[in-house]
Design a protein around this motif. Structure first.
Motif, short mmCIF file in Angstrom:
data_model
loop_
_atom_site.label_atom_id
_atom_site.label_comp_id
_atom_site.label_asym_id
_atom_site.label_seq_id
_atom_site.Cartn_x
_atom_site.Cartn_y
_atom_site.Cartn_z
N LEU A 72 0.83 -1.21 0.00
CA LEU A 72 0.00 0.00 0.00
C LEU A 72 0.86 1.26 0.00
CD1 LEU A 72 -2.81 -1.02 2.53
CD2 LEU A 72 -3.02 -0.79 0.06
N GLN A 73 1.96 1.22 0.73
CA GLN A 73 2.85 2.36 0.78
C GLN A 73 3.51 2.60 -0.57
OE1 GLN A 73 3.26 4.46 3.51
NE2 GLN A 73 4.26 5.69 1.93
N GLN A 74 3.90 1.52 -1.24
CA GLN A 74 4.49 1.66 -2.57
C GLN A 74 3.48 2.22 -3.57
OE1 GLN A 74 6.38 -1.92 -3.95
NE2 GLN A 74 7.58 -2.19 -2.09
N LEU A 75 2.22 1.76 -3.45
CA LEU A 75 1.18 2.27 -4.33
C LEU A 75 0.96 3.77 -4.12
CD1 LEU A 75 -1.08 1.75 -6.39
CD2 LEU A 75 -2.58 1.19 -4.47
N ALA A 76 0.94 4.18 -2.84
CA ALA A 76 0.78 5.61 -2.53
C ALA A 76 1.95 6.42 -3.08
CB ALA A 76 0.64 5.80 -1.03
N ASN A 77 3.16 5.87 -2.98
CA ASN A 77 4.34 6.56 -3.50
C ASN A 77 4.26 6.71 -5.02
OD1 ASN A 77 5.32 6.62 -0.90
ND2 ASN A 77 6.71 4.89 -1.16
N MET A 78 3.79 5.65 -5.71
CA MET A 78 3.67 5.71 -7.17
C MET A 78 2.62 6.74 -7.58
SD MET A 78 4.14 1.80 -8.56
CE MET A 78 2.94 1.05 -7.46
N ASP A 79 1.50 6.78 -6.85
CA ASP A 79 0.45 7.77 -7.16
C ASP A 79 0.98 9.19 -6.96
OD1 ASP A 79 -1.38 5.84 -7.82
OD2 ASP A 79 -2.33 5.79 -5.84
N THR A 80 1.70 9.40 -5.87
CA THR A 80 2.24 10.73 -5.60
C THR A 80 3.24 11.14 -6.68
OG1 THR A 80 1.97 10.40 -3.21
CG2 THR A 80 3.46 12.15 -3.91
N THR A 81 4.12 10.22 -7.05
CA THR A 81 5.11 10.51 -8.10
C THR A 81 4.42 10.84 -9.42
OG1 THR A 81 6.69 9.02 -7.04
CG2 THR A 81 7.10 9.60 -9.34
N ASP A 82 3.38 10.06 -9.74
CA ASP A 82 2.65 10.29 -11.00
C ASP A 82 1.94 11.64 -10.97
OD1 ASP A 82 1.53 9.18 -13.60
OD2 ASP A 82 -0.32 9.56 -12.49
N ASN A 83 1.34 11.99 -9.83
CA ASN A 83 0.63 13.27 -9.73
C ASN A 83 1.58 14.46 -9.75
OD1 ASN A 83 -1.94 12.10 -9.59
ND2 ASN A 83 -1.80 11.83 -7.37
N ILE A 84 2.80 14.27 -9.28
CA ILE A 84 3.79 15.34 -9.37
C ILE A 84 4.27 15.52 -10.80
CG2 ILE A 84 6.14 15.99 -8.70
CD1 ILE A 84 5.61 14.69 -5.99
N LYS A 85 4.44 14.40 -11.49
CA LYS A 85 4.94 14.44 -12.87
C LYS A 85 3.90 14.97 -13.84
CE LYS A 85 7.22 11.56 -16.33
NZ LYS A 85 7.67 10.18 -16.67
N TYR A 86 2.63 14.57 -13.64
CA TYR A 86 1.56 14.97 -14.55
C TYR A 86 0.50 15.77 -13.79
CZ TYR A 86 3.35 11.83 -18.17
OH TYR A 86 4.13 11.22 -19.11
N SER A 87 0.15 16.91 -14.32
CA SER A 87 -0.91 17.74 -13.74
C SER A 87 -2.25 17.36 -14.35
CB SER A 87 -0.64 19.22 -13.99
OG SER A 87 0.53 19.62 -13.32
N THR A 88 -3.31 17.44 -13.53
CA THR A 88 -4.66 17.10 -13.97
C THR A 88 -5.45 18.39 -14.18
OG1 THR A 88 -4.59 15.03 -12.74
CG2 THR A 88 -6.75 15.83 -13.41
N ILE A 89 -6.09 18.50 -15.36
CA ILE A 89 -6.91 19.68 -15.68
C ILE A 89 -8.33 19.22 -15.99
CG2 ILE A 89 -7.17 21.71 -17.14
CD1 ILE A 89 -3.90 19.92 -17.28
N ASP A 90 -9.30 19.71 -15.23
CA ASP A 90 -10.72 19.47 -15.50
C ASP A 90 -11.25 20.65 -16.31
OD1 ASP A 90 -11.06 16.99 -14.12
OD2 ASP A 90 -10.91 18.10 -12.24
N ILE A 91 -11.87 20.35 -17.46
CA ILE A 91 -12.33 21.40 -18.38
C ILE A 91 -13.81 21.21 -18.64
CG2 ILE A 91 -11.97 22.49 -20.62
CD1 ILE A 91 -9.22 21.03 -20.67
N TYR A 92 -14.56 22.29 -18.47
CA TYR A 92 -15.99 22.29 -18.82
C TYR A 92 -16.21 23.41 -19.82
CZ TYR A 92 -21.03 22.90 -18.56
OH TYR A 92 -22.35 23.03 -18.89
#
Length: 305
Positions: free
Chosen positions: A204-224
């Motif tokens: 679970l800790q490794q999964l959280a680390n991968m999610d954090t790394t991915d979210n730092i590398k890629y930004s999420t934009i919600d567009i309406y």
């Protein structure tokens, strides 16, 4: 004299050369200054159109950046295709796109005996979610901003996750140390359970680390995006009302069916009467005795007289 003339000529040539060099350097410097001024003005224009949160970088800090854009555009479909292509060109990808039209009204007008026109009034909108490399977030926001007719809202978040990353590192060390301690225990069912729980926590800790790394590398934009006014669609269709009237009634066919159905009705009545023959027999006997009784009453009265 001749020597003096030569010296003066050489001096004049040298002075002219030095003057031309100085003039050239001055022109080069002025050109470079103009170029720098243009570059600076362009940089200022880009920085003015994007929030500093989108391009912010701080030494020894890690950020998860997200954005939410709500705006009106001239053509939703065209804007959607353009944004999706820009996201792909920037090395990102689209995770969600829901383009649909809300039907406001729908009416059919007959134009001839066979043809009609369907008029639809609708409004098109799209809800998108895209992800781009964080360093390209500001550039994408500039591209999206160029598509707008009216900006309803734009929210940019930069969440500092530096302490979360350090805490995750400490948790990883703790889980590793716990695993080493479990290895030193005697093998039994309790050890197996402890080892299994520790491995699950580590995963679970490794999964959280991968999610954090991915979210730092890629930004999420919600567009309406939506269109500010209703659109009208004119669709040629068949005049269904006239077609219904044309085939609604056929005398010969309906008369033939009525004759056949009447014949079947007679058969059903006869079969029904046959089915209730016991009741008919009892009814006949009752009627017979009642009539016989009525006939005997007058004869009995005459005998008494």
């Amino acid at each position: 004299m001749k020597t003096t003339y030569i010296k003066l000529s050489l001096s004049a040539v040298l002075l002219l050369g030095i003057y031309s060099c100085k003039k050239g350097e001055a022109s080069v410097h002025s050109t470079e200054s103009a170029d720098y001024a243009v570059a600076d003005s362009a940089a200022v224009a880009i920085s003015d159109s994007v929030s500093s949160a989108a391009t912010m970088t701080v030494k020894d800090k890690q950020f998860i950046k997200t954005a939410d854009v709500n705006m009106e555009v001239k053509d939703v479909y065209e804007a959607t295709i353009s944004i999706e292509k820009s996201v792909q060109d920037l090395g990102g990808f689209v995770t969600h796109s829901n383009l649909h039209s809300n039907i406001i009204s729908e009416d059919t007008y007959n134009t001839s005996n066979d043809n009609a026109m369907l008029i639809k009034k609708y409004q098109t909108e799209n809800t998108m979610q895209v992800r781009v490399p964080t360093e390209k977030l500001g550039e994408l926001l500039v591209i999206i901003n160029d598509k707008k007719l009216f900006l309803n809202s734009r929210i940019i978040n930069a969440e500092d996750v530096t302490s979360n990353i350090r805490y995750a590192e400490m948790e990883g060390k703790r889980i590793k140390k716990t695993g080493e301690n479990i290895e030193q225990l005697k093998t039994n069912k309790d050890k197996v359970k402890l080892d299994n729980d520790n491995m699950a926590e580590g995963n679970l800790q490794q999964l959280a680390n991968m999610d954090t790394t991915d979210n730092i590398k890629y930004s999420t934009i919600d567009i309406y995006i939506k269109e500010p006014k209703l659109r009208i669609a004119e669709i040629a269709v068949t005049n269904t009302g006239n077609i219904d009237n044309k085939y609604k009634f056929n005398f010969i066919y309906d008369a033939k069916n009525a004759f056949v159905e009447g014949f079947y009705l007679i058969q059903k009545i006869v079969v029904g009467l046959i089915t209730i023959w016991p009741l008919l027999l009892i009814l006949g006997v009752i009627v017979y005795f009642l009539r016989k009784r009525k006939l005997t009453k007058p004869e009995h009265a005459k005998i008494q007289e």
